[in-house]
Motif scaffolding. Structure first.
Motif, PDB file in Angstrom:
ATOM      1  N   ASN A 104      -0.374  -1.576   8.266  1.00 42.24           N
ATOM      2  CA  ASN A 104      -0.484  -2.991   7.913  1.00 42.24           C
ATOM      3  C   ASN A 104       0.208  -3.893   8.922  1.00 42.24           C
ATOM      4  O   ASN A 104      -0.200  -5.049   9.109  1.00 42.24           O
ATOM      5  N   ALA A 105       1.244  -3.388   9.579  1.00 44.45           N
ATOM      6  CA  ALA A 105       1.890  -4.183  10.627  1.00 44.45           C
ATOM      7  C   ALA A 105       0.910  -4.518  11.738  1.00 44.45           C
ATOM      8  O   ALA A 105       0.985  -5.589  12.361  1.00 44.45           O
ATOM      9  N   ILE A 106      -0.022  -3.623  11.989  1.00 44.01           N
ATOM     10  CA  ILE A 106      -1.037  -3.838  13.027  1.00 44.01           C
ATOM     11  C   ILE A 106      -2.214  -4.628  12.472  1.00 44.01           C
ATOM     12  O   ILE A 106      -2.700  -5.571  13.105  1.00 44.01           O
ATOM     13  N   ASP A 107      -2.647  -4.262  11.263  1.00 44.93           N
ATOM     14  CA  ASP A 107      -3.794  -4.930  10.637  1.00 44.93           C
ATOM     15  C   ASP A 107      -3.451  -6.351  10.193  1.00 44.93           C
ATOM     16  O   ASP A 107      -4.245  -7.284  10.380  1.00 44.93           O
ATOM     17  N   GLY A 108      -2.308  -6.522   9.586  1.00 44.48           N
ATOM     18  CA  GLY A 108      -1.773  -7.840   9.250  1.00 44.48           C
ATOM     19  C   GLY A 108      -2.455  -8.587   8.136  1.00 44.48           C
ATOM     20  O   GLY A 108      -2.263  -9.806   8.001  1.00 44.48           O
ATOM     21  N   THR A 109      -3.238  -7.895   7.294  1.00 42.05           N
ATOM     22  CA  THR A 109      -3.995  -8.616   6.261  1.00 42.05           C
ATOM     23  C   THR A 109      -3.290  -8.673   4.910  1.00 42.05           C
ATOM     24  O   THR A 109      -3.726  -9.408   4.027  1.00 42.05           O
ATOM     25  N   HIS A 110      -2.223  -7.870   4.740  1.00 42.75           N
ATOM     26  CA  HIS A 110      -1.537  -7.820   3.456  1.00 42.75           C
ATOM     27  C   HIS A 110      -0.027  -7.866   3.649  1.00 42.75           C
ATOM     28  O   HIS A 110       0.481  -7.665   4.745  1.00 42.75           O
ATOM     29  N   GLU A 111       0.667  -8.148   2.573  1.00 42.54           N
ATOM     30  CA  GLU A 111       2.123  -8.214   2.627  1.00 42.54           C
ATOM     31  C   GLU A 111       2.704  -6.820   2.854  1.00 42.54           C
ATOM     32  O   GLU A 111       2.213  -5.836   2.310  1.00 42.54           O
ATOM     33  N   PRO A 112       3.776  -6.723   3.668  1.00 41.09           N
ATOM     34  CA  PRO A 112       4.410  -5.420   3.856  1.00 41.09           C
ATOM     35  C   PRO A 112       5.173  -5.003   2.604  1.00 41.09           C
ATOM     36  O   PRO A 112       5.526  -5.845   1.770  1.00 41.09           O
ATOM     37  N   TYR A 113       5.435  -3.716   2.484  1.00 39.48           N
ATOM     38  CA  TYR A 113       6.261  -3.235   1.375  1.00 39.48           C
ATOM     39  C   TYR A 113       7.732  -3.518   1.675  1.00 39.48           C
ATOM     40  O   TYR A 113       8.428  -4.111   0.851  1.00 39.48           O
ATOM     41  N   LEU A 114       8.206  -3.112   2.845  1.00 41.67           N
ATOM     42  CA  LEU A 114       9.562  -3.429   3.278  1.00 41.67           C
ATOM     43  C   LEU A 114       9.494  -4.609   4.258  1.00 41.67           C
ATOM     44  O   LEU A 114       8.507  -5.338   4.283  1.00 41.67           O
ATOM     45  N   ASP A 115      10.524  -4.797   5.047  1.00 38.17           N
ATOM     46  CA  ASP A 115      10.538  -5.927   5.981  1.00 38.17           C
ATOM     47  C   ASP A 115       9.428  -5.779   7.025  1.00 38.17           C
ATOM     48  O   ASP A 115       9.064  -4.645   7.402  1.00 38.17           O
ATOM     49  N   PRO A 116       8.893  -6.891   7.512  1.00 31.84           N
ATOM     50  CA  PRO A 116       7.822  -6.816   8.509  1.00 31.84           C
ATOM     51  C   PRO A 116       8.252  -6.068   9.767  1.00 31.84           C
ATOM     52  O   PRO A 116       9.419  -6.122  10.172  1.00 31.84           O
ATOM     53  N   ILE A 117       7.330  -5.352  10.355  1.00 35.52           N
ATOM     54  CA  ILE A 117       7.552  -4.631  11.609  1.00 35.52           C
ATOM     55  C   ILE A 117       6.713  -5.295  12.687  1.00 35.52           C
ATOM     56  O   ILE A 117       5.534  -5.590  12.480  1.00 35.52           O
ATOM     57  N   HIS A 118       7.308  -5.532  13.857  1.00 35.23           N
ATOM     58  CA  HIS A 118       6.541  -6.126  14.953  1.00 35.23           C
ATOM     59  C   HIS A 118       5.580  -5.095  15.519  1.00 35.23           C
ATOM     60  O   HIS A 118       5.963  -3.962  15.826  1.00 35.23           O
ATOM     61  N   ALA A 119       4.333  -5.490  15.645  1.00 34.26           N
ATOM     62  CA  ALA A 119       3.313  -4.619  16.232  1.00 34.26           C
ATOM     63  C   ALA A 119       2.625  -5.363  17.367  1.00 34.26           C
ATOM     64  O   ALA A 119       2.029  -6.423  17.134  1.00 34.26           O
ATOM     65  N   PRO A 120       2.672  -4.830  18.579  1.00 34.43           N
ATOM     66  CA  PRO A 120       1.969  -5.479  19.688  1.00 34.43           C
ATOM     67  C   PRO A 120       0.465  -5.535  19.423  1.00 34.43           C
ATOM     68  O   PRO A 120      -0.092  -4.625  18.783  1.00 34.43           O
ATOM     69  N   ILE A 165       2.581   4.545  18.190  1.00 29.02           N
ATOM     70  CA  ILE A 165       3.647   5.518  17.911  1.00 29.02           C
ATOM     71  C   ILE A 165       4.948   4.801  17.599  1.00 29.02           C
ATOM     72  O   ILE A 165       5.668   5.159  16.646  1.00 29.02           O
ATOM     73  N   ALA A 166       5.271   3.778  18.369  1.00 25.16           N
ATOM     74  CA  ALA A 166       6.515   3.032  18.141  1.00 25.16           C
ATOM     75  C   ALA A 166       6.508   2.335  16.779  1.00 25.16           C
ATOM     76  O   ALA A 166       7.518   2.329  16.065  1.00 25.16           O
ATOM     77  N   VAL A 167       5.370   1.761  16.397  1.00 26.23           N
ATOM     78  CA  VAL A 167       5.269   1.099  15.091  1.00 26.23           C
ATOM     79  C   VAL A 167       5.435   2.117  13.959  1.00 26.23           C
ATOM     80  O   VAL A 167       6.155   1.881  12.985  1.00 26.23           O
ATOM     81  N   ALA A 207       9.053   3.187  13.602  1.00 32.40           N
ATOM     82  CA  ALA A 207       9.870   2.150  12.968  1.00 32.40           C
ATOM     83  C   ALA A 207       9.643   2.103  11.468  1.00 32.40           C
ATOM     84  O   ALA A 207      10.588   1.961  10.675  1.00 32.40           O
ATOM     85  N   ALA A 208       8.389   2.233  11.042  1.00 30.67           N
ATOM     86  CA  ALA A 208       8.078   2.206   9.615  1.00 30.67           C
ATOM     87  C   ALA A 208       8.699   3.399   8.899  1.00 30.67           C
ATOM     88  O   ALA A 208       9.248   3.270   7.796  1.00 30.67           O
ATOM     89  N   ALA A 209       8.626   4.572   9.495  1.00 33.91           N
ATOM     90  CA  ALA A 209       9.205   5.769   8.887  1.00 33.91           C
ATOM     91  C   ALA A 209      10.715   5.650   8.774  1.00 33.91           C
ATOM     92  O   ALA A 209      11.295   5.984   7.721  1.00 33.91           O
ATOM     93  N   ALA A 210      11.365   5.187   9.847  1.00 34.84           N
ATOM     94  CA  ALA A 210      12.822   5.053   9.820  1.00 34.84           C
ATOM     95  C   ALA A 210      13.260   4.065   8.743  1.00 34.84           C
ATOM     96  O   ALA A 210      14.240   4.307   8.014  1.00 34.84           O
ATOM     97  N   ALA A 211      12.533   2.966   8.614  1.00 38.13           N
ATOM     98  CA  ALA A 211      12.878   1.965   7.599  1.00 38.13           C
ATOM     99  C   ALA A 211      12.701   2.523   6.192  1.00 38.13           C
ATOM    100  O   ALA A 211      13.528   2.292   5.297  1.00 38.13           O
ATOM    101  N   MET A 212      11.633   3.280   5.974  1.00 35.95           N
ATOM    102  CA  MET A 212      11.371   3.822   4.647  1.00 35.95           C
ATOM    103  C   MET A 212      12.387   4.878   4.272  1.00 35.95           C
ATOM    104  O   MET A 212      12.890   4.905   3.127  1.00 35.95           O
TER     105      MET A 212
END
Length: 418
Positions: free
Chosen positions: A71-87, A140-142, A145-150
């Motif tokens: 979703n950080a890449i798709d950007g169409t819905h609210e994230p579950y945790l804090d937003p992650i920057h995705a290039p 891979i970086a995104v 980051a999502a896994a570490a946050a979760m």
């Protein structure tokens, strides 16, 4: 919840044959997660050997991370945790594979290196399907980051506090271990921090009817007649349903979700949201279910039927040798864990697709076809009585928990942006 484990397999969407990003990576890592969490240590591939309800909690962690990554890449819905920057242009497939892999590795104890090694091999296979380049690197970086946050979010959530057991009752109506298993497990699940619900007791049920009530006698005599190992009144069709409903519902329902994702041509982002909704609804339903088991602490039918002489109800008769069709699990009756997950998964699908009227198959010991999600819920309610595991109220109230958990998740999480 007594279950029979059936292996997970992958179905690939017709749209996945592409020169660019694979579009089945969420499904691939759902299979990998089911196997890594549920398979025995010595199986191929090896796993943690975790059954429901614990496996349901672990899958929610995996799929929430996959959702946040994609979703950080798709950007169409609210994230579950804090937003992650995705290039811009980051690979959703690489993000999904990395999030799934990294969370699963984080769930594996150091004592099971073969599971980590297997996951690393599967991860390499997944990454090999994605074209090399900046998009892959960014994905891979995104995902990392999502896994570490979760994983950080779930530290101290109660999954490690597994020493709690149910008190062993002696009075009529109070739960006690049931032979031949005589187990006492999973009481601690009711103390785990929910994923979406605001508290563990949010979905507290009314519980069992009074022992001296007419309703209790009706439910008692129903399960006594159709749930017995020998001398029951079950028909051939009821025996088939009982044997189907004892199979692992996590495996059954996740396979069905993968098949729907293929047949409905869901995008990677849609797959991620479907599985996040389903697994999070299931996890919170399990937590609420075991909170209720701790609260109501009601005896199982096998105990109740053997001890009926002391229940104060003239409409019940004891049978000192009565056995449930399958060995009774090691936790209280009310509510039914199986029905919590069955209803949670089906109602999360209703919330996702916007309708109950979707045709699908569930593949277990036999294949059962359904034209509505709630048709399976009804089978689950009846089926767990046929196994001899539950009184009817335990199944009906569990289905309510699963429905309400799914509705809560749909209302409070994963909302569309804009």
């Amino acid at each position: 919840m007594a279950v029979v484990v059936l292996g997970a397999t992958l179905l690939i969407p017709a749209t996945s044959v592409s020169a660019a990003d694979p579009t089945d990576m969420v499904l691939e890592w759902n299979v990998n997660a089911i196997n890594a969490i549920g398979n025995a240590n010595g199986a191929t591939p090896p796993g943690l050997g975790q059954a429901p309800p614990l496996s349901g909690l672990q899958l929610a962690i995996v799929h929430a991370a996959i959702y946040d990554a994609v979703n950080a890449i798709d950007g169409t819905h609210e994230p579950y945790l804090d937003p992650i920057h995705a290039p811009p242009g980051a690979s959703e497939a690489a993000a999904a594979a990395t999030a799934g892999h990294d969370v699963l590795v984080g769930l594996v104890p150091a004592t099971l290196p073969q599971v980590t090694a297997s996951l690393d091999t599967l991860y390499g296979i997944s990454l090999g399907k994605i074209p090399d380049g900046q998009a892959k690197t960014d994905g891979i970086a995104v995902g990392a980051a999502a896994a570490a946050a979760m994983l950080a979010n779930r530290v101290g959530d109660g999954r490690a506090n597994t020493s709690r057991t149910f008190p062993i009752g002696t009075e009529s109506g109070e739960w006690r271990p049931v032979p031949p298993l005589n187990a006492n497990v999973f009481s601690w699940v009711g103390d785990v921090r929910p994923f979406a619900l605001d508290r563990t007791s949010r979905l507290r049920t009314e519980g069992p009817p009074a022992l001296d009530s007419a309703q209790y006698a009706i439910e008692f005599n129903e399960v006594k007649a159709i749930g017995a190992q020998t001398g029951s009144t079950r028909t051939a069709a009821q025996n088939e349903l009982a044997n189907f409903i004892v199979a692992n519902p996590v495996v059954l329902t996740h396979r069905m979700f993968r098949e729907l994702a293929v047949s409905k041509h869901l995008s990677t982002a849609e797959q991620a949201r479907l599985f996040a909704m389903g697994t999070m609804s299931t996890a919170d339903a399990f937590i609420a279910c075991w909170d209720n088991k701790n609260f109501h602490h009601f005896w199982r039918p096998q105990t109740a039927i053997r001890e009926a002489a002391d229940d104060g109800n003239p409409a019940t008769e004891p049978d000192a040798g009565w056995l449930s069709l399958f060995p009774t699990p090691g936790y209280p009756d009310s509510p039914s864990g199986y029905n919590c997950i069955a209803a949670a998964m089906m109602h999360s699908a209703i919330e996702f697709f916007g309708t109950d009227f979707v045709s699908f198959d569930l593949v277990g010991p036999t294949t059962r076809h359904y034209d509505r999600f709630t048709d399976y819920v009804r089978d689950a309610i009846d089926g767990r009585i046929l196994t001899g595991f539950h009184f009817r109220h335990a199944d009906v109230q569990a289905a309510w928990i699963g429905k309400k958990a799914a509705q809560w998740v749909a209302k409070h999480e994963f909302g569309a942006v804009g």
